[in-house]
Design a protein around this motif. Structure first.
Motif, PDB file in Angstrom:
ATOM      1  N   SER A 274     -21.655  -4.078   1.689  1.00  0.00           N
ATOM      2  CA  SER A 274     -20.998  -3.801   2.967  1.00  0.00           C
ATOM      3  C   SER A 274     -21.984  -3.936   4.115  1.00  0.00           C
ATOM      4  O   SER A 274     -21.653  -4.454   5.178  1.00  0.00           O
ATOM      5  CB  SER A 274     -20.422  -2.391   2.981  1.00  0.00           C
ATOM      6  N   SER A 275     -23.194  -3.450   3.868  1.00  0.00           N
ATOM      7  CA  SER A 275     -24.226  -3.515   4.895  1.00  0.00           C
ATOM      8  C   SER A 275     -24.571  -4.972   5.214  1.00  0.00           C
ATOM      9  O   SER A 275     -24.676  -5.368   6.376  1.00  0.00           O
ATOM     10  CB  SER A 275     -25.461  -2.756   4.403  1.00  0.00           C
ATOM     11  N   ASN A 276     -24.705  -5.788   4.161  1.00  0.00           N
ATOM     12  CA  ASN A 276     -25.004  -7.212   4.360  1.00  0.00           C
ATOM     13  C   ASN A 276     -23.850  -7.926   5.058  1.00  0.00           C
ATOM     14  O   ASN A 276     -24.076  -8.848   5.847  1.00  0.00           O
ATOM     15  CB  ASN A 276     -25.279  -7.892   3.013  1.00  0.00           C
ATOM     16  N   ALA A 277     -22.628  -7.491   4.762  1.00  0.00           N
ATOM     17  CA  ALA A 277     -21.463  -8.120   5.374  1.00  0.00           C
ATOM     18  C   ALA A 277     -21.509  -7.957   6.896  1.00  0.00           C
ATOM     19  O   ALA A 277     -21.137  -8.871   7.630  1.00  0.00           O
ATOM     20  CB  ALA A 277     -20.185  -7.508   4.812  1.00  0.00           C
ATOM     21  N   VAL A 278     -21.982  -6.794   7.359  1.00  0.00           N
ATOM     22  CA  VAL A 278     -22.076  -6.571   8.809  1.00  0.00           C
ATOM     23  C   VAL A 278     -23.074  -7.564   9.414  1.00  0.00           C
ATOM     24  O   VAL A 278     -22.813  -8.157  10.460  1.00  0.00           O
ATOM     25  CB  VAL A 278     -22.500  -5.122   9.139  1.00  0.00           C
ATOM     26  N   VAL A 279     -24.197  -7.758   8.737  1.00  0.00           N
ATOM     27  CA  VAL A 279     -25.207  -8.707   9.229  1.00  0.00           C
ATOM     28  C   VAL A 279     -24.584 -10.100   9.338  1.00  0.00           C
ATOM     29  O   VAL A 279     -24.755 -10.791  10.349  1.00  0.00           O
ATOM     30  CB  VAL A 279     -26.440  -8.740   8.288  1.00  0.00           C
ATOM     31  N   ASP A 280     -23.845 -10.491   8.302  1.00  0.00           N
ATOM     32  CA  ASP A 280     -23.202 -11.815   8.311  1.00  0.00           C
ATOM     33  C   ASP A 280     -22.235 -11.945   9.481  1.00  0.00           C
ATOM     34  O   ASP A 280     -22.197 -12.976  10.153  1.00  0.00           O
ATOM     35  CB  ASP A 280     -22.454 -12.055   6.992  1.00  0.00           C
TER      36      ASP A 280
ATOM     37  N   GLU B  42     -15.314  -7.315  14.555  1.00  0.00           N
ATOM     38  CA  GLU B  42     -15.198  -7.033  13.115  1.00  0.00           C
ATOM     39  C   GLU B  42     -16.475  -6.366  12.605  1.00  0.00           C
ATOM     40  O   GLU B  42     -16.424  -5.456  11.768  1.00  0.00           O
ATOM     41  CB  GLU B  42     -14.978  -8.327  12.336  1.00  0.00           C
ATOM     42  N   ALA B  43     -17.600  -6.848  13.121  1.00  0.00           N
ATOM     43  CA  ALA B  43     -18.892  -6.283  12.710  1.00  0.00           C
ATOM     44  C   ALA B  43     -18.961  -4.808  13.088  1.00  0.00           C
ATOM     45  O   ALA B  43     -19.413  -3.977  12.296  1.00  0.00           O
ATOM     46  CB  ALA B  43     -20.039  -7.060  13.359  1.00  0.00           C
ATOM     47  N   GLU B  44     -18.491  -4.495  14.305  1.00  0.00           N
ATOM     48  CA  GLU B  44     -18.527  -3.096  14.743  1.00  0.00           C
ATOM     49  C   GLU B  44     -17.656  -2.221  13.851  1.00  0.00           C
ATOM     50  O   GLU B  44     -18.067  -1.129  13.430  1.00  0.00           O
ATOM     51  CB  GLU B  44     -18.060  -2.963  16.202  1.00  0.00           C
ATOM     52  N   GLN B  45     -16.479  -2.723  13.547  1.00  0.00           N
ATOM     53  CA  GLN B  45     -15.564  -1.973  12.679  1.00  0.00           C
ATOM     54  C   GLN B  45     -16.210  -1.732  11.311  1.00  0.00           C
ATOM     55  O   GLN B  45     -16.152  -0.622  10.778  1.00  0.00           O
ATOM     56  CB  GLN B  45     -14.290  -2.783  12.522  1.00  0.00           C
TER      57      GLN B  45
ATOM     58  N   VAL C 249     -22.288 -10.292  12.310  1.00  0.00           N
ATOM     59  CA  VAL C 249     -23.046 -10.360  13.572  1.00  0.00           C
ATOM     60  C   VAL C 249     -23.551 -11.793  13.774  1.00  0.00           C
ATOM     61  O   VAL C 249     -23.415 -12.368  14.856  1.00  0.00           O
ATOM     62  CB  VAL C 249     -24.224  -9.354  13.571  1.00  0.00           C
ATOM     63  N   HIS C 250     -24.115 -12.361  12.712  1.00  0.00           N
ATOM     64  CA  HIS C 250     -24.660 -13.720  12.823  1.00  0.00           C
ATOM     65  C   HIS C 250     -23.567 -14.745  13.095  1.00  0.00           C
ATOM     66  O   HIS C 250     -23.808 -15.763  13.736  1.00  0.00           O
ATOM     67  CB  HIS C 250     -25.442 -14.089  11.562  1.00  0.00           C
ATOM     68  N   ALA C 251     -22.345 -14.452  12.615  1.00  0.00           N
ATOM     69  CA  ALA C 251     -21.217 -15.351  12.854  1.00  0.00           C
ATOM     70  C   ALA C 251     -20.597 -15.118  14.232  1.00  0.00           C
ATOM     71  O   ALA C 251     -19.651 -15.797  14.613  1.00  0.00           O
ATOM     72  CB  ALA C 251     -20.170 -15.159  11.765  1.00  0.00           C
TER      73      ALA C 251
END
Ligand SMILES: [Zn+2]
Length: 160
Positions: free
Chosen positions: A59-65, A74-77, A67-69
């Motif tokens: 989940s943590s890595n998904a936020v990074v992805d 969605e990243a904030e959520q 943000v980079h995208a």
């Protein structure tokens, strides 16, 4: 079946007292199921912990992805979800800070990183000093960015 006393002759027919012969072995056999169950429970718990850790890291890595995208809403959520679901790690604040940084909300980002530092101070055994230092540096940098931006806005407003 009556229980063999410690000083009774051993039922195995060795001629020795029970306590000097099969008592230990029999005790171990009696305890074995309970021990096996405890080991199994511990293994299950370790699995759950490992699984939770896996989910948390994913989940943590998904936020990074995200943000980079550039998918910042969605990243904030997802970052806020991290905060709620995994309060045992600092990642939620770290990732939320990344989102704010990406949006150019430097002060909000700095506040998130302060929360990260607060978290590490509450759990010092999990972190080394370098970790805190890197966030301290980041906060100084972000505050400088925010100040500079505010100054630029003020300059624009100035007449003449
Ligand atoms: Zn025996």
């Amino acid at each position: 079946m009556p229980k063999t006393g410690r000083n009774d002759p051993c039922p195995c027919g060795s001629g020795k007292k029970y306590k000097h012969c099969c008592l230990k072995k029999d005790r171990a056999a009696e305890l074995a199921p309970a021990i096996a169950q405890r080991v199994a429970l511990q293994a299950q718990k370790a699995n759950q912990v490992a699984l939770r850790k896996d989910y948390q890291e994913e989940s943590s890595n998904a936020v990074v992805d995200l943000v980079h995208a550039g998918r910042l809403d969605e990243a904030e959520q997802a970052a806020r979800e991290l905060l709620v679901r995994y309060p045992e790690v600092h990642d939620g604040y770290d990732r939320l800070g990344m989102v704010y940084e990406a949006r150019g909300q430097f002060r909000e980002a700095a506040d998130c990183y302060r929360k990260v530092i607060e978290f590490t101070r509450a759990n010092p055994e999990d972190y080394d000093a370098g970790f805190v230092d890197s966030f301290l540096e980041l906060i100084v940098k972000l505050e400088a960015c925010a100040t500079e931006e505010e100054r630029a806005v003020n300059d624009d407003d100035r007449p003449g």
